[in-house]
Design an enzyme around this catalytic site. Sequence first.
Site, PDB file in Angstrom:
ATOM      1  N   HIS A  45       0.839  -1.212   0.000  1.00 25.31           N
ATOM      2  CA  HIS A  45       0.000   0.000   0.000  1.00 25.31           C
ATOM      3  C   HIS A  45       0.872   1.259   0.000  1.00 25.31           C
ATOM      4  O   HIS A  45       0.668   2.160  -0.812  1.00 25.31           O
ATOM      5  CB  HIS A  45      -0.932  -0.002   1.212  1.00 25.31           C
ATOM      6  CG  HIS A  45      -1.602   1.317   1.467  1.00 25.31           C
ATOM      7  ND1 HIS A  45      -2.671   1.768   0.738  1.00 25.31           N
ATOM      8  CD2 HIS A  45      -1.333   2.297   2.361  1.00 25.31           C
ATOM      9  CE1 HIS A  45      -3.037   2.966   1.168  1.00 25.31           C
ATOM     10  NE2 HIS A  45      -2.241   3.310   2.166  1.00 25.31           N
TER      11      HIS A  45
ATOM     12  N   SER B 144      -1.524  26.642  -7.092  1.00 26.03           N
ATOM     13  CA  SER B 144      -1.332  28.057  -7.441  1.00 26.03           C
ATOM     14  C   SER B 144      -2.112  28.415  -8.698  1.00 26.03           C
ATOM     15  O   SER B 144      -2.772  29.461  -8.761  1.00 26.03           O
ATOM     16  CB  SER B 144       0.153  28.350  -7.667  1.00 26.03           C
ATOM     17  OG  SER B 144       0.855  28.201  -6.462  1.00 26.03           O
TER      18      SER B 144
ATOM     19  N   GLU C 172      11.674  13.056  -0.632  1.00 24.06           N
ATOM     20  CA  GLU C 172      10.558  12.402  -1.319  1.00 24.06           C
ATOM     21  C   GLU C 172       9.226  13.031  -0.913  1.00 24.06           C
ATOM     22  O   GLU C 172       8.309  13.174  -1.723  1.00 24.06           O
ATOM     23  CB  GLU C 172      10.563  10.900  -0.996  1.00 24.06           C
ATOM     24  CG  GLU C 172       9.367  10.112  -1.504  1.00 24.06           C
ATOM     25  CD  GLU C 172       9.293  10.034  -3.016  1.00 24.06           C
ATOM     26  OE1 GLU C 172      10.343  10.168  -3.675  1.00 24.06           O
ATOM     27  OE2 GLU C 172       8.181   9.833  -3.540  1.00 24.06           O
TER      28      GLU C 172
ATOM     29  N   THR D 285       6.688  27.268   3.929  1.00 26.08           N
ATOM     30  CA  THR D 285       5.376  26.666   3.694  1.00 26.08           C
ATOM     31  C   THR D 285       4.282  27.662   4.046  1.00 26.08           C
ATOM     32  O   THR D 285       3.264  27.773   3.344  1.00 26.08           O
ATOM     33  CB  THR D 285       5.227  25.376   4.518  1.00 26.08           C
ATOM     34  OG1 THR D 285       6.399  24.584   4.336  1.00 26.08           O
ATOM     35  CG2 THR D 285       4.019  24.579   4.065  1.00 26.08           C
TER      36      THR D 285
ATOM     37  N   ARG E  64       1.312   1.859  14.948  1.00 24.51           N
ATOM     38  CA  ARG E  64       0.964   1.601  13.551  1.00 24.51           C
ATOM     39  C   ARG E  64       1.327   0.166  13.177  1.00 24.51           C
ATOM     40  O   ARG E  64       2.033  -0.522  13.897  1.00 24.51           O
ATOM     41  CB  ARG E  64       1.701   2.587  12.645  1.00 24.51           C
ATOM     42  CG  ARG E  64       3.169   2.291  12.474  1.00 24.51           C
ATOM     43  CD  ARG E  64       3.937   3.406  11.808  1.00 24.51           C
ATOM     44  NE  ARG E  64       3.703   3.536  10.377  1.00 24.51           N
ATOM     45  CZ  ARG E  64       4.529   4.168   9.528  1.00 24.51           C
ATOM     46  NH1 ARG E  64       5.645   4.727   9.983  1.00 24.51           N
ATOM     47  NH2 ARG E  64       4.263   4.269   8.262  1.00 24.51           N
TER      48      ARG E  64
ATOM     49  N   TRP F   4       6.960  -0.047   4.106  1.00 19.80           N
ATOM     50  CA  TRP F   4       7.510   0.619   2.915  1.00 19.80           C
ATOM     51  C   TRP F   4       8.892   1.187   3.188  1.00 19.80           C
ATOM     52  O   TRP F   4       9.657   1.440   2.274  1.00 19.80           O
ATOM     53  CB  TRP F   4       6.553   1.701   2.401  1.00 19.80           C
ATOM     54  CG  TRP F   4       6.697   3.040   3.073  1.00 19.80           C
ATOM     55  CD1 TRP F   4       6.142   3.420   4.263  1.00 19.80           C
ATOM     56  CD2 TRP F   4       7.442   4.167   2.598  1.00 19.80           C
ATOM     57  NE1 TRP F   4       6.505   4.713   4.561  1.00 19.80           N
ATOM     58  CE2 TRP F   4       7.297   5.199   3.547  1.00 19.80           C
ATOM     59  CE3 TRP F   4       8.216   4.424   1.464  1.00 19.80           C
ATOM     60  CZ2 TRP F   4       7.905   6.443   3.408  1.00 19.80           C
ATOM     61  CZ3 TRP F   4       8.820   5.675   1.334  1.00 19.80           C
ATOM     62  CH2 TRP F   4       8.652   6.661   2.303  1.00 19.80           C
TER      63      TRP F   4
ATOM     64  N   HIS G 251      12.980  11.939   3.071  1.00 20.71           N
ATOM     65  CA  HIS G 251      12.375  13.223   3.377  1.00 20.71           C
ATOM     66  C   HIS G 251      12.231  14.115   2.152  1.00 20.71           C
ATOM     67  O   HIS G 251      11.154  14.667   1.933  1.00 20.71           O
ATOM     68  CB  HIS G 251      13.028  13.963   4.545  1.00 20.71           C
ATOM     69  CG  HIS G 251      12.052  14.977   5.042  1.00 20.71           C
ATOM     70  ND1 HIS G 251      10.961  14.635   5.787  1.00 20.71           N
ATOM     71  CD2 HIS G 251      11.899  16.282   4.763  1.00 20.71           C
ATOM     72  CE1 HIS G 251      10.206  15.693   5.962  1.00 20.71           C
ATOM     73  NE2 HIS G 251      10.745  16.711   5.358  1.00 20.71           N
TER      74      HIS G 251
ATOM     75  N   LYS H 288       3.662  30.082   1.299  1.00 16.29           N
ATOM     76  CA  LYS H 288       2.810  29.542   0.230  1.00 16.29           C
ATOM     77  C   LYS H 288       1.340  29.656   0.617  1.00 16.29           C
ATOM     78  O   LYS H 288       0.508  30.125  -0.161  1.00 16.29           O
ATOM     79  CB  LYS H 288       3.172  28.079  -0.069  1.00 16.29           C
ATOM     80  CG  LYS H 288       4.619  27.897  -0.428  1.00 16.29           C
ATOM     81  CD  LYS H 288       4.849  27.074  -1.678  1.00 16.29           C
ATOM     82  CE  LYS H 288       4.042  27.437  -2.850  1.00 16.29           C
ATOM     83  NZ  LYS H 288       4.759  27.702  -4.079  1.00 16.29           N
TER      84      LYS H 288
ATOM     85  N   TYR I 222       8.691  16.087  -0.265  1.00 14.74           N
ATOM     86  CA  TYR I 222       8.519  17.321  -1.050  1.00 14.74           C
ATOM     87  C   TYR I 222       8.398  17.022  -2.527  1.00 14.74           C
ATOM     88  O   TYR I 222       7.778  17.782  -3.267  1.00 14.74           O
ATOM     89  CB  TYR I 222       9.669  18.292  -0.728  1.00 14.74           C
ATOM     90  CG  TYR I 222       9.651  18.638   0.734  1.00 14.74           C
ATOM     91  CD1 TYR I 222       8.573  19.357   1.248  1.00 14.74           C
ATOM     92  CD2 TYR I 222      10.610  18.183   1.609  1.00 14.74           C
ATOM     93  CE1 TYR I 222       8.485  19.622   2.592  1.00 14.74           C
ATOM     94  CE2 TYR I 222      10.521  18.439   2.967  1.00 14.74           C
ATOM     95  CZ  TYR I 222       9.468  19.153   3.456  1.00 14.74           C
ATOM     96  OH  TYR I 222       9.371  19.398   4.788  1.00 14.74           O
TER      97      TYR I 222
ATOM     98  N   ASP J  28       7.902  19.784 -27.403  1.00 11.46           N
ATOM     99  CA  ASP J  28       7.871  18.478 -26.726  1.00 11.46           C
ATOM    100  C   ASP J  28       8.909  18.521 -25.616  1.00 11.46           C
ATOM    101  O   ASP J  28       9.524  19.559 -25.354  1.00 11.46           O
ATOM    102  CB  ASP J  28       8.174  17.337 -27.718  1.00 11.46           C
ATOM    103  CG  ASP J  28       7.534  16.025 -27.274  1.00 11.46           C
ATOM    104  OD1 ASP J  28       7.769  15.620 -26.113  1.00 11.46           O
ATOM    105  OD2 ASP J  28       6.776  15.421 -28.049  1.00 11.46           O
TER     106      ASP J  28
ATOM    107  N   SER K  80      13.203   5.117 -13.482  1.00  8.56           N
ATOM    108  CA  SER K  80      12.131   5.822 -14.181  1.00  8.56           C
ATOM    109  C   SER K  80      12.068   7.282 -13.732  1.00  8.56           C
ATOM    110  O   SER K  80      12.061   8.203 -14.556  1.00  8.56           O
ATOM    111  CB  SER K  80      10.803   5.108 -13.892  1.00  8.56           C
ATOM    112  OG  SER K  80       9.719   5.941 -14.197  1.00  8.56           O
ATOM    113  N   SER K  81      12.056   7.504 -12.420  1.00 10.31           N
ATOM    114  CA  SER K  81      11.966   8.872 -11.901  1.00 10.31           C
ATOM    115  C   SER K  81      13.189   9.687 -12.261  1.00 10.31           C
ATOM    116  O   SER K  81      13.097  10.864 -12.591  1.00 10.31           O
ATOM    117  CB  SER K  81      11.839   8.850 -10.377  1.00 10.31           C
ATOM    118  OG  SER K  81      10.723   8.124  -9.996  1.00 10.31           O
TER     119      SER K  81
ATOM    120  N   HIS L 108      14.857  13.663  11.434  1.00  7.57           N
ATOM    121  CA  HIS L 108      13.679  13.817  12.304  1.00  7.57           C
ATOM    122  C   HIS L 108      12.771  12.592  12.205  1.00  7.57           C
ATOM    123  O   HIS L 108      11.827  12.460  12.969  1.00  7.57           O
ATOM    124  CB  HIS L 108      12.919  15.130  12.029  1.00  7.57           C
ATOM    125  CG  HIS L 108      12.239  15.201  10.706  1.00  7.57           C
ATOM    126  ND1 HIS L 108      12.138  16.373  10.000  1.00  7.57           N
ATOM    127  CD2 HIS L 108      11.603  14.281   9.959  1.00  7.57           C
ATOM    128  CE1 HIS L 108      11.481  16.158   8.873  1.00  7.57           C
ATOM    129  NE2 HIS L 108      11.143  14.894   8.830  1.00  7.57           N
ATOM    130  N   HIS L 109      13.062  11.707  11.245  1.00  8.90           N
ATOM    131  CA  HIS L 109      12.356  10.422  11.204  1.00  8.90           C
ATOM    132  C   HIS L 109      13.000   9.420  12.152  1.00  8.90           C
ATOM    133  O   HIS L 109      12.534   8.290  12.250  1.00  8.90           O
ATOM    134  CB  HIS L 109      12.372   9.854   9.785  1.00  8.90           C
ATOM    135  CG  HIS L 109      11.668  10.730   8.787  1.00  8.90           C
ATOM    136  ND1 HIS L 109      10.335  10.573   8.493  1.00  8.90           N
ATOM    137  CD2 HIS L 109      12.084  11.780   8.055  1.00  8.90           C
ATOM    138  CE1 HIS L 109       9.973  11.482   7.599  1.00  8.90           C
ATOM    139  NE2 HIS L 109      11.004  12.236   7.314  1.00  8.90           N
TER     140      HIS L 109
END
Lengths: 297, 534
Positions: free
Chosen positions: B82, B276, B263, B336, B458, B147, B261, B339, B265, B112, B177-178, B310-311
């Site tokens: 998941h 926006s 990731e 943030t 969790r 994950w 982390h 924004k 963002y 293109d 790919s990314s 921080h994780h």
Amino acid sequence: MKRGNLSALFGLSLLFLFAHAAAAQSADPTAAADAYVNAPHAWQMWLPVPGSPMEAQVDWLMRYVLWIMTGVVAFVGVLMVYVFIRFNARANPVPGTVTHNTLIEILWITIPSLLLVVIIVPSVKMILYQADDSNPYMTVTVTGHQWYWEYNYNAVPGLDYSSYMIPDAQIQPGEIRRLSVDHPMVLPVGEKIRFVITSGDVLHGFYLPSLGVQKYAIPGTTLTSWTIITKPGTYFGQCNQICGLGHDAMPIEIKAVPLADYLAWTKQALATYTDNTVPPSPVIRPQLPLKLADAAN
Amino acid sequence: MSTTTHDDFQAHGGHEHHQQSFAARWLMSTNHKDIGTLYIIAAFVGACVGGVLSMIMRLQLMYPHNHIVTSGTEWNAIITAHGLIMIFWFVMPALIGGMGNWFVPLMIGAPDMAFPRLNNMSFWFLVAGFVFVMLGLLLGTGTGAGWTLYPPLDNAQYSPGVATDFTLFSIHLVGISSLLGAINFIATILNMRAPGMTMHKMPLFCWAILVTAFLLVLAIPVLAGAVTMLIMDRNFGTSFFEPAGGGDPVLFQHLFWFFGHPEVYIMILPAFGIISHVVSTFSKKPVFGYLGMAYAMVIIGFVGFLVWAHHMFVSAISTDSRIYFEVATLVIAVPTGIKVFSWIATMWGGSIEFKTPMLWAVGFIFLFVIGGATGVVLANAPLDQELHNDYFLIAHFHYVLSMGAAFAIFAGFYYWIGKMTGHPYPEFWGKVHFWTFFIGVNLTFFPMHFLGLAGMPRRYPDYADAFAGWNYVSSIGALISGASTLVFFYVLYRIFTSKEALADNYWGEGATTLEWAVPSPAPQHTFLDVPVIR
């Protein structure tokens, strides 16, 4: 038989039962912990009742930060609702063109920065408090295993035992499904206790929400944490780092008792379950044959 | 083919494409719009699979001592798949590969992407990765390490069998790919902007994709390195993460979150870009504080690389590290905040129309602020010691993902679907979709804050009976979100059976970017005559 005889007999047997219970109680040095049970309750919406000064501080800081952030969310919410009403297409058919305002742009950088300072100051103080595990009264080495906890009382040579969850099918009245264990950790109240936490296999998480303690159990490394339990009672925790199929079946149960009772318990425990001789109750998720009827229950 | 008229309209010939077979057009595509469409279809498939997994999870958790999921092993495989699928095969392909491919070239006036064949390759790596992650879910006992893939649980001893290897290789494939996609976006945005479109005139969505692409280029190789070390530990007897061989499981946590982390963002910056545009279009006002908005994203991207531990507040890091990572993390709240306040200032003085895309956008802003607020709570290391890995965290990151990124994906979908298909979406059903989804996800995730405060960990398939009440409420919410998805399927059906045609700029005066200057649907080839921006 006459009715009077019957009730006399009944009274006598009751008396015997009570006497028996009292005798059993005096033999159990952890009995003092049964008076108060600090466990999660149905529809709970806030942190546990603090069982330690550290959790009391967590509770305080949580309220402090959450109130500030609730204020921020409410401010943004009110602002948005106002904008929706005042500047929707019906109320304001001709859009404005303002795209810059230096003052307000400076304000929405400085005010949030000041709020952060207000949060950081008590928070950093508390990081230092949490890290101060010096001068403990005693140290317990906690080792996570798939799927049970092992407690080694460093000051009591030979006192090292395993603690398994009570399987769902064997839960007795007074025990809590998924939280109660066969051999709880027994600790004295009012003393500083240091936990040295490690693992014998994969990562585990030593998590005691009502005491404000949480650390990973990592193989090859020890992490420390500490607590002072303020009140005799039973406290619970759970494994909080995924560790395989029994991750949800290795809770932590702590019985906190007065120091004298704790000392009495160590003697009893040494006599009855030293060197990991506690017969392990083989507990993992019950391998029930699965039927649709089970799912419906 | 319907695009003929548009090509003729633009008088550019390009007739060789009109005879394209299905296979040539869709399997060997080099067209950014077709590849964008493929990415969106892939994201749709990913969302459906990930969504079904979440429905299974919520049904299992609906009651304590439930047996929808038959074993802890099966449960762990489901939660692992998941998480990975929702991140790598739903949010990222929808926002970056899908909408990025479709609209970055259109918005900067490029014909293109810079490397069309590379673009095709990056899409098919994604598909291959999806096959592998599904094998990781379905083969043997599945991959059950979560994950985050922390060792030692996923090493050869504790996760024998090929499933975990498939999952690890799927990370490699989706990573390639990314990475290729990111390189393509950087090259396109830096080199192929229409004359006159300086960086400081570039639409914010393109800024968002540019920053995201840089994050990917810097973060993905670190993940690839960590995953390679895991594969080596599993299969070739190395011991990078094995304490018995001098390795350290904590090293993996550092490497993983150095990717993980940014990731976060990578998933939310493109969402910022879409919001926006939607807010500006439906307020009929240009974006407030354009430069602040663009550089806030740059700052978020930069600082996002400096906060990873921080994780790991309850893992093996020192007291000083905890202080540093707490303070650095909190700093991100400032850009943030810029924004959020700029979006509100964009609406301020505007003439707001609450069409479906705008509903999703304002829903995004408010719910993202809630997720950000709980993020500030969790950034406090002392509070993280209480809340780490419990349901408060689950609530937090679903507020920024399931309600942040997903709301932005739907905002972008309703905003641009007319440009992509040439047909309008049904406004009424779009709003039904929004409101049912809004109620569903809030009901699912808000009670999780309470469960977390009460101490529910969790990744548990069964829990103490005291947690039953809020879990039940949460599961009801999930069922409502599931039903809402059926409404979305109906919306799709209505769009693809619609006969109605749309004007080039069907949103009117508020929509000012270049994609609104081309016909709807956008013809296969656009901007063969390079537009000039004044």
